[in-house]
Write an enzyme that holds these catalytic residues in place. Sequence first.
Site, short mmCIF file in Angstrom:
data_model
loop_
_atom_site.label_atom_id
_atom_site.label_comp_id
_atom_site.label_asym_id
_atom_site.label_seq_id
_atom_site.Cartn_x
_atom_site.Cartn_y
_atom_site.Cartn_z
N HIS A 1 94.49 47.57 116.53
CA HIS A 1 93.38 48.52 116.35
C HIS A 1 93.97 49.91 116.53
CE1 HIS A 1 89.27 49.97 116.24
NE2 HIS A 1 89.48 50.67 117.35
N ASP B 1 91.06 43.18 112.77
CA ASP B 1 90.94 44.30 113.71
C ASP B 1 90.48 43.79 115.07
OD1 ASP B 1 90.52 47.50 113.85
OD2 ASP B 1 88.94 46.47 114.96
N SER C 1 89.60 54.68 114.84
CA SER C 1 88.46 53.98 115.43
C SER C 1 87.15 54.74 115.18
CB SER C 1 88.70 53.75 116.93
OG SER C 1 87.76 52.85 117.48
#
Length: 416
Positions: free
Chosen positions: A353, A286, A189
């Site tokens: 994610h 995502d 991330s």
Amino acid sequence: MGPPRGSGTLPAAVATAGVAGVVAIIIWSAAAADVVEERLTVPMTIVAGAASRGAVCLDGSPPAYHLHHGSGAGARNWLLQFEGGGWCNDVRSCAERAGTRRGSTRFMAKVEFFTGILSNRAAMNPDFYNWNRVKLRYCDGGSFMGDSIYTNSSTVLYFSGQRIWDAILTDLLGKGLARAEKVLLSGCSAGGLATFFHCDSLKERLGGTVTVKCLSDAGFFLDLSDISGNNTIRQFFSSLVSLQGVHKNLNMDCLNSTDNAYLCFFPQFALPNIRTPFFILNSAYDVYQFHHILVPPSSDPRGHWSHCKSDPGACSTPQIATLQGLRSAMLSSLKQFESKPKAGMFINSCFAHCQSELQDTWFAPNSPLIDNKKIVEVVGDWYFERGAAMEIDCAYPCDSTCHNLIPFDQNGISGA
């Protein structure tokens, strides 16, 4: 994700796998059970003297990392993993963040569980289990890139991400990183975004004889307008870069190609200038980008997308078409990358994610597949140059191996 391990119902794969398949699943399940029982906990290391170099978290607390030493053939190899956790782009959000684990080591758990790409079990992490594995804690709110201080009569905020990265790296050099033979810089991330910024500089600092490669997991954040026509993420990154003094640490070649420094905070514009071998692990759908870039709360005030966000199966035909546009934008932005030497890619069609830190998605019997290959296999083939490592999935909903993990937190960009 299928029935929980240990339940009375066997996965469907067992019924069709044959004896060899059943044995393999049983062996893996036994190993997984051991991991659950003996979860690898790694204590925090505070970087001594970092404050004297201006390397501090948002609230002024010292930076930290978690190191689990390698062994055997992996004793001189290192995996450095940037922690993720969103960003802050204004004084209010950064001040709030400074009072949480996202902005202060004072509020962080003092031990971390290492799983997935950080696991120390060969059965869970076959290529990197015996490497020195490090998790770099994230407390600056700017993907380890800021370098400024904000002060007023009541608030002091330290934007020292670049200095934190330098201080942790210096500390690790003294603990064996200076003698490394192979290194993988990775992150998830906001941490995955950090790998784009620090990949080449790590290679330069370690020298020419060390094999350095980089992996971004769920870090390929797109410069994309939302469903209302506003470019919410561009506005957000622009204010972040300005507030935190990020521009001075962005790639100079990228900066010379644009009048807007904040564009170089987007991977699609930073990527052409990266010289070090790179791997991009991302979902084409995502979840974070879906919820906060394509359909942020501000673009959907009446909540027409709420059911679709919670369950892709509940999306209407027009909503699916919009999501296919997200996939198309990502694949279009990645075209430039496909021809780069020693590039690797795993772009699946799962609503997810971050997939490298979770054991179920990194390497498990029911992990997501593309062309019958799991993430761990493609990443390993890329790093060790064992074979082709460029995998792009078909469009949703074709992939039956997806877990489609939808997070509960849908609050906003800063809270990822």
